[in-house]
Design a protein around this motif. Structure first.
Motif, PDB file in Angstrom:
ATOM      1  N   PRO A  19       0.784  -1.240   0.000  1.00 24.54           N
ATOM      2  CA  PRO A  19       0.000   0.000   0.000  1.00 24.54           C
ATOM      3  C   PRO A  19       0.812   1.283   0.000  1.00 24.54           C
ATOM      4  O   PRO A  19       0.264   2.348  -0.276  1.00 24.54           O
ATOM      5  CB  PRO A  19      -0.808  -0.113   1.297  1.00 24.54           C
ATOM      6  CG  PRO A  19       0.086  -0.896   2.209  1.00 24.54           C
ATOM      7  CD  PRO A  19       0.801  -1.891   1.318  1.00 24.54           C
ATOM      8  N   HIS A  20       2.113   1.197   0.317  1.00 21.32           N
ATOM      9  CA  HIS A  20       2.881   2.427   0.542  1.00 21.32           C
ATOM     10  C   HIS A  20       4.151   2.525  -0.293  1.00 21.32           C
ATOM     11  O   HIS A  20       5.038   3.317   0.025  1.00 21.32           O
ATOM     12  CB  HIS A  20       3.266   2.542   2.024  1.00 21.32           C
ATOM     13  CG  HIS A  20       2.111   2.764   2.931  1.00 21.32           C
ATOM     14  ND1 HIS A  20       2.138   2.399   4.269  1.00 21.32           N
ATOM     15  CD2 HIS A  20       0.891   3.310   2.707  1.00 21.32           C
ATOM     16  CE1 HIS A  20       0.971   2.708   4.819  1.00 21.32           C
ATOM     17  NE2 HIS A  20       0.198   3.254   3.894  1.00 21.32           N
ATOM     18  N   ILE A  71      -3.324   9.678  -0.925  1.00 22.40           N
ATOM     19  CA  ILE A  71      -4.256   9.023  -0.009  1.00 22.40           C
ATOM     20  C   ILE A  71      -3.587   7.763   0.519  1.00 22.40           C
ATOM     21  O   ILE A  71      -2.894   7.056  -0.221  1.00 22.40           O
ATOM     22  CB  ILE A  71      -5.604   8.679  -0.681  1.00 22.40           C
ATOM     23  CG1 ILE A  71      -6.629   8.230   0.381  1.00 22.40           C
ATOM     24  CG2 ILE A  71      -5.433   7.664  -1.788  1.00 22.40           C
ATOM     25  CD1 ILE A  71      -8.067   8.272  -0.093  1.00 22.40           C
ATOM     26  N   ASP A  72      -3.770   7.509   1.790  1.00 18.39           N
ATOM     27  CA  ASP A  72      -3.177   6.345   2.433  1.00 18.39           C
ATOM     28  C   ASP A  72      -4.213   5.233   2.466  1.00 18.39           C
ATOM     29  O   ASP A  72      -5.167   5.282   3.249  1.00 18.39           O
ATOM     30  CB  ASP A  72      -2.718   6.715   3.853  1.00 18.39           C
ATOM     31  CG  ASP A  72      -1.891   5.618   4.504  1.00 18.39           C
ATOM     32  OD1 ASP A  72      -2.049   4.447   4.109  1.00 18.39           O
ATOM     33  OD2 ASP A  72      -1.105   5.941   5.414  1.00 18.39           O
ATOM     34  N   VAL A  73      -4.010   4.227   1.617  1.00 16.56           N
ATOM     35  CA  VAL A  73      -4.999   3.144   1.517  1.00 16.56           C
ATOM     36  C   VAL A  73      -4.934   2.195   2.705  1.00 16.56           C
ATOM     37  O   VAL A  73      -5.701   1.229   2.762  1.00 16.56           O
ATOM     38  CB  VAL A  73      -4.844   2.368   0.193  1.00 16.56           C
ATOM     39  CG1 VAL A  73      -5.138   3.259  -0.993  1.00 16.56           C
ATOM     40  CG2 VAL A  73      -3.465   1.737   0.070  1.00 16.56           C
ATOM     41  N   ALA A 111     -14.546  17.437   0.733  1.00 19.83           N
ATOM     42  CA  ALA A 111     -14.906  17.079  -0.639  1.00 19.83           C
ATOM     43  C   ALA A 111     -13.704  16.512  -1.387  1.00 19.83           C
ATOM     44  O   ALA A 111     -13.830  15.540  -2.153  1.00 19.83           O
ATOM     45  CB  ALA A 111     -15.458  18.295  -1.372  1.00 19.83           C
ATOM     46  N   GLU A 112     -12.516  17.088  -1.162  1.00 23.32           N
ATOM     47  CA  GLU A 112     -11.307  16.597  -1.828  1.00 23.32           C
ATOM     48  C   GLU A 112     -10.910  15.226  -1.296  1.00 23.32           C
ATOM     49  O   GLU A 112     -10.514  14.341  -2.069  1.00 23.32           O
ATOM     50  CB  GLU A 112     -10.164  17.599  -1.630  1.00 23.32           C
ATOM     51  CG  GLU A 112      -8.800  17.125  -2.089  1.00 23.32           C
ATOM     52  CD  GLU A 112      -8.686  16.906  -3.589  1.00 23.32           C
ATOM     53  OE1 GLU A 112      -7.659  16.358  -4.024  1.00 23.32           O
ATOM     54  OE2 GLU A 112      -9.634  17.272  -4.332  1.00 23.32           O
ATOM     55  N   ILE A 113     -11.033  15.031   0.001  1.00 23.30           N
ATOM     56  CA  ILE A 113     -10.725  13.724   0.582  1.00 23.30           C
ATOM     57  C   ILE A 113     -11.661  12.658   0.015  1.00 23.30           C
ATOM     58  O   ILE A 113     -11.235  11.556  -0.337  1.00 23.30           O
ATOM     59  CB  ILE A 113     -10.807  13.779   2.116  1.00 23.30           C
ATOM     60  CG1 ILE A 113      -9.675  14.660   2.670  1.00 23.30           C
ATOM     61  CG2 ILE A 113     -10.743  12.382   2.725  1.00 23.30           C
ATOM     62  CD1 ILE A 113      -9.794  14.958   4.153  1.00 23.30           C
ATOM     63  N   GLU A 114     -12.932  12.997  -0.107  1.00 23.46           N
ATOM     64  CA  GLU A 114     -13.898  12.054  -0.658  1.00 23.46           C
ATOM     65  C   GLU A 114     -13.582  11.738  -2.118  1.00 23.46           C
ATOM     66  O   GLU A 114     -13.682  10.581  -2.552  1.00 23.46           O
ATOM     67  CB  GLU A 114     -15.315  12.623  -0.537  1.00 23.46           C
ATOM     68  CG  GLU A 114     -16.411  11.786  -1.159  1.00 23.46           C
ATOM     69  CD  GLU A 114     -16.639  10.443  -0.466  1.00 23.46           C
ATOM     70  OE1 GLU A 114     -17.423   9.634  -1.002  1.00 23.46           O
ATOM     71  OE2 GLU A 114     -16.037  10.202   0.597  1.00 23.46           O
ATOM     72  N   ARG A 115     -13.166  12.749  -2.883  1.00 19.14           N
ATOM     73  CA  ARG A 115     -12.827  12.518  -4.289  1.00 19.14           C
ATOM     74  C   ARG A 115     -11.646  11.559  -4.403  1.00 19.14           C
ATOM     75  O   ARG A 115     -11.657  10.629  -5.213  1.00 19.14           O
ATOM     76  CB  ARG A 115     -12.492  13.851  -4.964  1.00 19.14           C
ATOM     77  CG  ARG A 115     -12.345  13.737  -6.475  1.00 19.14           C
ATOM     78  CD  ARG A 115     -11.846  15.032  -7.070  1.00 19.14           C
ATOM     79  NE  ARG A 115     -10.521  15.354  -6.567  1.00 19.14           N
ATOM     80  CZ  ARG A 115      -9.410  14.730  -6.939  1.00 19.14           C
ATOM     81  NH1 ARG A 115      -9.472  13.742  -7.816  1.00 19.14           N
ATOM     82  NH2 ARG A 115      -8.254  15.075  -6.433  1.00 19.14           N
ATOM     83  N   PHE A 121      -8.745   4.950  -3.192  1.00 16.91           N
ATOM     84  CA  PHE A 121      -8.929   4.031  -2.067  1.00 16.91           C
ATOM     85  C   PHE A 121      -9.904   2.915  -2.431  1.00 16.91           C
ATOM     86  O   PHE A 121      -9.607   1.724  -2.236  1.00 16.91           O
ATOM     87  CB  PHE A 121      -9.430   4.814  -0.852  1.00 16.91           C
ATOM     88  CG  PHE A 121      -9.531   4.025   0.420  1.00 16.91           C
ATOM     89  CD1 PHE A 121      -8.548   4.121   1.400  1.00 16.91           C
ATOM     90  CD2 PHE A 121     -10.615   3.190   0.677  1.00 16.91           C
ATOM     91  CE1 PHE A 121      -8.629   3.407   2.585  1.00 16.91           C
ATOM     92  CE2 PHE A 121     -10.717   2.469   1.844  1.00 16.91           C
ATOM     93  CZ  PHE A 121      -9.715   2.582   2.804  1.00 16.91           C
ATOM     94  N   ASP A 122     -11.069   3.280  -2.934  1.00 15.27           N
ATOM     95  CA  ASP A 122     -12.097   2.275  -3.208  1.00 15.27           C
ATOM     96  C   ASP A 122     -11.656   1.239  -4.240  1.00 15.27           C
ATOM     97  O   ASP A 122     -11.863   0.032  -4.025  1.00 15.27           O
ATOM     98  CB  ASP A 122     -13.395   2.955  -3.644  1.00 15.27           C
ATOM     99  CG  ASP A 122     -14.081   3.703  -2.512  1.00 15.27           C
ATOM    100  OD1 ASP A 122     -13.606   3.607  -1.359  1.00 15.27           O
ATOM    101  OD2 ASP A 122     -15.082   4.390  -2.779  1.00 15.27           O
ATOM    102  N   PRO A 123     -11.033   1.634  -5.374  1.00 12.88           N
ATOM    103  CA  PRO A 123     -10.582   0.612  -6.324  1.00 12.88           C
ATOM    104  C   PRO A 123      -9.503  -0.314  -5.753  1.00 12.88           C
ATOM    105  O   PRO A 123      -9.502  -1.514  -6.058  1.00 12.88           O
ATOM    106  CB  PRO A 123     -10.033   1.438  -7.492  1.00 12.88           C
ATOM    107  CG  PRO A 123     -10.723   2.752  -7.403  1.00 12.88           C
ATOM    108  CD  PRO A 123     -10.902   3.000  -5.930  1.00 12.88           C
TER     109      PRO A 123
END
Length: 270
Positions: A19-20, A71-73, A111-115, A121-123
């Motif tokens: 992840p990193h 983003i940290d997955v 909003a940026e974190i969600e984007r 993150f989700d994929p």
């Protein structure tokens, strides 16, 4: 699959997650950052090279090429801290491990974190979940191995010098004790130092997917970088960090890690 989400599919009951190790930063994010070096400073340097033998064991690997600064997955998507009361970094980090600010002015808003969560993150976790489910259907039991590394000395995060091997099993909840014991034995047979569930007990991925009762046994390995690369004697700077990957130096660590992954496989095949 995308150009930043890299998956190698094996058939053995082992998934190795990276992840990193990513260093890619989209231009729109890079423009907000103080420096590219600060943004990449805390990457898990060269870990994908250190473990490049994993596919030869039949393991599946999942890696994001995107920097953890984007983003940290391996953080809770809700934003909850993994280590309440202790210094750590966020889902979208705003400081380095040493506490240095990453952004020129302002920080990512909700909003940026969600984007970023939706885009990266989700994929990543959809891929990880998909590979675990595929292998569960084949074997009935699978090990998720989280591959990490960190500088040996970071006073803001921990006291003193980290052991070489830092095993995290969420204080015994993310995998069977037999798996932890097998990984410990492989580490203890090497010339390197080891601790279990010390400062690093496993990140969000280990805690989220580790469901021994459902056949998924998750374990994290945080390596001290000095086991496979040089670390500067003082604070890191753009002039001395990261140092190059050293194949010769990494030989003993790779041998030990081969034993560790084989121990995971032996456990999963029991």
């Amino acid at each position: 699959m995308t150009d930043w989400l890299q998956i190698h599919r094996g058939t053995a009951p082992l998934v190795v997650s990276f992840p990193h190790t990513g260093t890619e930063i989209p231009d729109r994010v890079a423009a907000q950052l103080i420096s590219p070096w600060l943004a990449r400073k805390d990457a898990d340097w060269w870990i994908e090279q250190l473990y490049d033998f994993a596919p030869s064991l039949g393991a599946t690997t999942v890696r994001t090429a995107v920097s953890r600064t984007v983003i940290d997955v391996n953080r809770d998507p809700s934003g909850a801290s993994l280590y309440p009361g202790q210094a750590t970094t966020d889902l979208c980090p705003t400081t380095t491990f040493d506490g240095e600010p990453l952004y020129r002015a302002g920080e990512p808003d909700a909003a940026e974190i969600e984007r970023r969560r939706v885009e990266y993150f989700d994929p990543y976790h959809a891929a990880l979940r998909g590979e675990l489910d595929r292998l569960l259907a084949l074997h009935g039991k699978v090990v998720l191995y989280e591959a990490h590394s960190i500088r040996s000395v970071i006073p803001r995060l921990f006291e003193g010098e980290l052991p070489n091997f830092n095993i995290g099993a969420n204080a015994g909840r993310s995998c069977a004790r037999e798996l932890t014991a097998a990984v410990e034995a492989a580490c203890d047979a090497s010339p390197f130092s080891r601790v279990t569930n010390g400062r690093f007990k496993g990140g969000w991925t280990t805690r989220h997917y580790g469901q021994p009762g459902q056949g998924v046994h998750a374990i994290q390995m945080e390596l001290a970088c000095r086991g496979y690369m040089d670390e500067p004697p003082g604070p890191p700077s753009p002039d001395n960090w990261p140092t190059p990957y050293e194949a010769l130096r990494a030989g003993a660590m790779r041998a030990a890690l081969t034993d560790v992954l084989n121990a995971c496989l032996d456990f999963a095949k029991q």
